[in-house]
Design a protein around this motif. Structure first.
Motif, PDB file in Angstrom:
ATOM      1  N   THR A 191       5.347   5.210  38.178  1.00 60.26           N
ATOM      2  CA  THR A 191       4.015   5.715  38.479  1.00 60.26           C
ATOM      3  C   THR A 191       3.575   6.754  37.443  1.00 60.26           C
ATOM      4  OG1 THR A 191       4.764   7.566  39.848  1.00 60.26           O
ATOM      5  CG2 THR A 191       4.507   5.410  40.928  1.00 60.26           C
ATOM      6  N   GLY A 192       2.281   6.996  37.400  1.00 59.58           N
ATOM      7  CA  GLY A 192       1.738   7.988  36.494  1.00 59.58           C
ATOM      8  C   GLY A 192       2.245   9.388  36.788  1.00 59.58           C
ATOM      9  N   ARG A 193       2.423   9.705  38.089  1.00 57.62           N
ATOM     10  CA  ARG A 193       2.917  11.032  38.459  1.00 57.62           C
ATOM     11  C   ARG A 193       4.348  11.251  37.977  1.00 57.62           C
ATOM     12  NH1 ARG A 193       0.826  13.122  44.366  1.00 57.62           N
ATOM     13  NH2 ARG A 193      -1.425  13.093  43.892  1.00 57.62           N
ATOM     14  N   GLN A 194       5.154  10.196  38.017  1.00 58.20           N
ATOM     15  CA  GLN A 194       6.527  10.312  37.535  1.00 58.20           C
ATOM     16  C   GLN A 194       6.545  10.604  36.024  1.00 58.20           C
ATOM     17  OE1 GLN A 194       8.085   6.519  38.662  1.00 58.20           O
ATOM     18  NE2 GLN A 194       8.352   7.070  40.834  1.00 58.20           N
ATOM     19  N   ILE A 195       5.714   9.877  35.281  1.00 60.69           N
ATOM     20  CA  ILE A 195       5.644  10.089  33.831  1.00 60.69           C
ATOM     21  C   ILE A 195       5.102  11.478  33.530  1.00 60.69           C
ATOM     22  CG2 ILE A 195       4.524   9.331  31.707  1.00 60.69           C
ATOM     23  CD1 ILE A 195       6.751   7.495  32.631  1.00 60.69           C
ATOM     24  N   GLU A 196       4.120  11.918  34.308  1.00 60.78           N
ATOM     25  CA  GLU A 196       3.559  13.254  34.122  1.00 60.78           C
ATOM     26  C   GLU A 196       4.626  14.323  34.358  1.00 60.78           C
ATOM     27  OE1 GLU A 196      -0.444  15.562  35.617  1.00 60.78           O
ATOM     28  OE2 GLU A 196       0.820  14.612  37.154  1.00 60.78           O
ATOM     29  N   ALA A 197       5.441  14.130  35.401  1.00 58.47           N
ATOM     30  CA  ALA A 197       6.511  15.080  35.701  1.00 58.47           C
ATOM     31  C   ALA A 197       7.555  15.087  34.581  1.00 58.47           C
ATOM     32  CB  ALA A 197       7.157  14.738  37.039  1.00 58.47           C
ATOM     33  N   PHE A 198       7.913  13.896  34.091  1.00 53.07           N
ATOM     34  CA  PHE A 198       8.884  13.796  32.994  1.00 53.07           C
ATOM     35  C   PHE A 198       8.362  14.511  31.745  1.00 53.07           C
ATOM     36  CE2 PHE A 198       9.928  11.385  29.082  1.00 53.07           C
ATOM     37  CZ  PHE A 198      11.251  11.771  28.969  1.00 53.07           C
TER      38      PHE A 198
END
Length: 328
Positions: free
Chosen positions: A3-10
């Motif tokens: 998800t986009g949120r996972q990539i943003e967190a990474f």
């Protein structure tokens, strides 16, 4: 599923270096960020971060992933900026430029200054990066204009022109050789030479010139940028042989610049993506780059794109120690 949120967190954790800092930056709780990272690791099938006590360390896999994520975030930022401009109904143009450290420090700011004086409808964003990263950024459209030193080997580029100028010597103002208006390489046979260390670009050309002058055992301090070599010359560590943009474009107090009698060529190209035509704003910027180069560099020569192969042969396919061919 990623998800986009996972990539943003990474992206946040990798950039900041801690879960706590990333959570603060994203406006989320630390546990929420940790959960997103664990979910991403599960989806990817490999570990992104390892803990050593209270410290967080990115794995090699995370570093490889981050290179792609960073480019994607830059592209997304450019899209958001363009969307805001369209929504505002204005004709304002934002141009992004990527250039090698020498060009981004010694030439690009001057070119931007000249552009801004006659183009109020343009804003600029630029950054320094290695030559191969400049090429990648132009190829994938992350930047509108790239300035990269030769060699260039990518068909997904539009080369507008290639610039060439002679390397120069930079030395401390009190150095005995500073009294000369110009220096020959033979005068440097007893000097410590300060220069860049990449053997696949300028260093190879400098080595060939020094060996052709009869100096096969010169002492040398290597560094990764011309500016570092110039600063070392200021500290009286030797004589720096560097490309001319840094020498003339970033003058350092306590040093002097002297032309070298023998021509040690340094060449760089102006690039845009092959898949899109350069608009009027980009073309104005490219024109200003040439104007700036002609003003800054005493012996600047502009080559057409068709000269690339011949320049590659002259600069990089001759054996070290062979005399430099005459410029065309």
């Amino acid at each position: 599923m990623i998800t986009g949120r996972q990539i943003e967190a990474f992206h946040a954790v990798f950039s900041i270096g801690s879960m706590t800092g990333a959570a603060r930056h994203l406006g989320r709780t630390q546990s929420a960020v940790s959960r997103l990272i664990m979910e991403l690791e599960k989806a990817l099938g490999f570990t992104l971060f390892e803990r050593n006590g209270t410290r967080l360390h990115a794995t090699q896999e995370a570093r490889l992933l981050y290179d792609e994520v960073k480019r994607s975030f830059i592209g997304l930022k450019n899209i958001e900026e363009k969307a805001r401009q369209i929504a505002a109904g204005g004709n304002h143009r934002r141009i992004t430029c990527g250039a090698t450290s020498a060009l981004s420090g010694g030439l690009v700011p001057r070119a931007i200054s000249g552009l801004m004086q006659c183009s109020s409808d343009i804003s600029m964003s630029f950054k320094g990066m290695p030559a191969d990263e400049v090429v990648r950024s132009v190829t994938d459209g992350s930047v509108d204009v790239g300035l990269a030193t030769l060699p260039i080997d990518d068909t997904n580029l539009h080369i507008h022109w290639i610039g060439e100028a002679s390397c120069v010597a930079v030395l401390h103002e009190d150095h005995p050789l500073a009294q000369s208006d110009s220096l020959s390489l033979r005068q440097l046979h007893t000097q410590q030479v300060l220069t860049v260390g990449n053997p696949f670009r300028l260093r190879r050309t400098i080595d060939a010139a020094l060996q052709a002058s009869g100096n096969s055992s010169f002492t040398r301090i290597e560094t990764n940028t011309s500016l570092n070599a110039v600063m070392s010359a200021r500290e009286e560590l030797g004589v720096a042989i560097v490309e001319p943009v840094t020498a003339y474009g970033i003058p350092i107090g306590g040093t002097v610049v002297r032309p070298i009698v023998e021509h040690i060529p340094w060449a760089w190209s102006v690039l845009t993506p092959a898949f899109s035509a350069a608009d009027s704003g980009i073309l104005r910027f490219i024109e200003q780059i040439e104007i700036t180069a002609r003003t800054l560099l005493p012996d600047f020569i502009r080559h057409p794109p068709e000269a690339l192969e011949k320049l590659h042969t002259r600069l990089f396919q001759t054996e070290p120690g062979a005399p430099d061919a005459k410029r065309n």
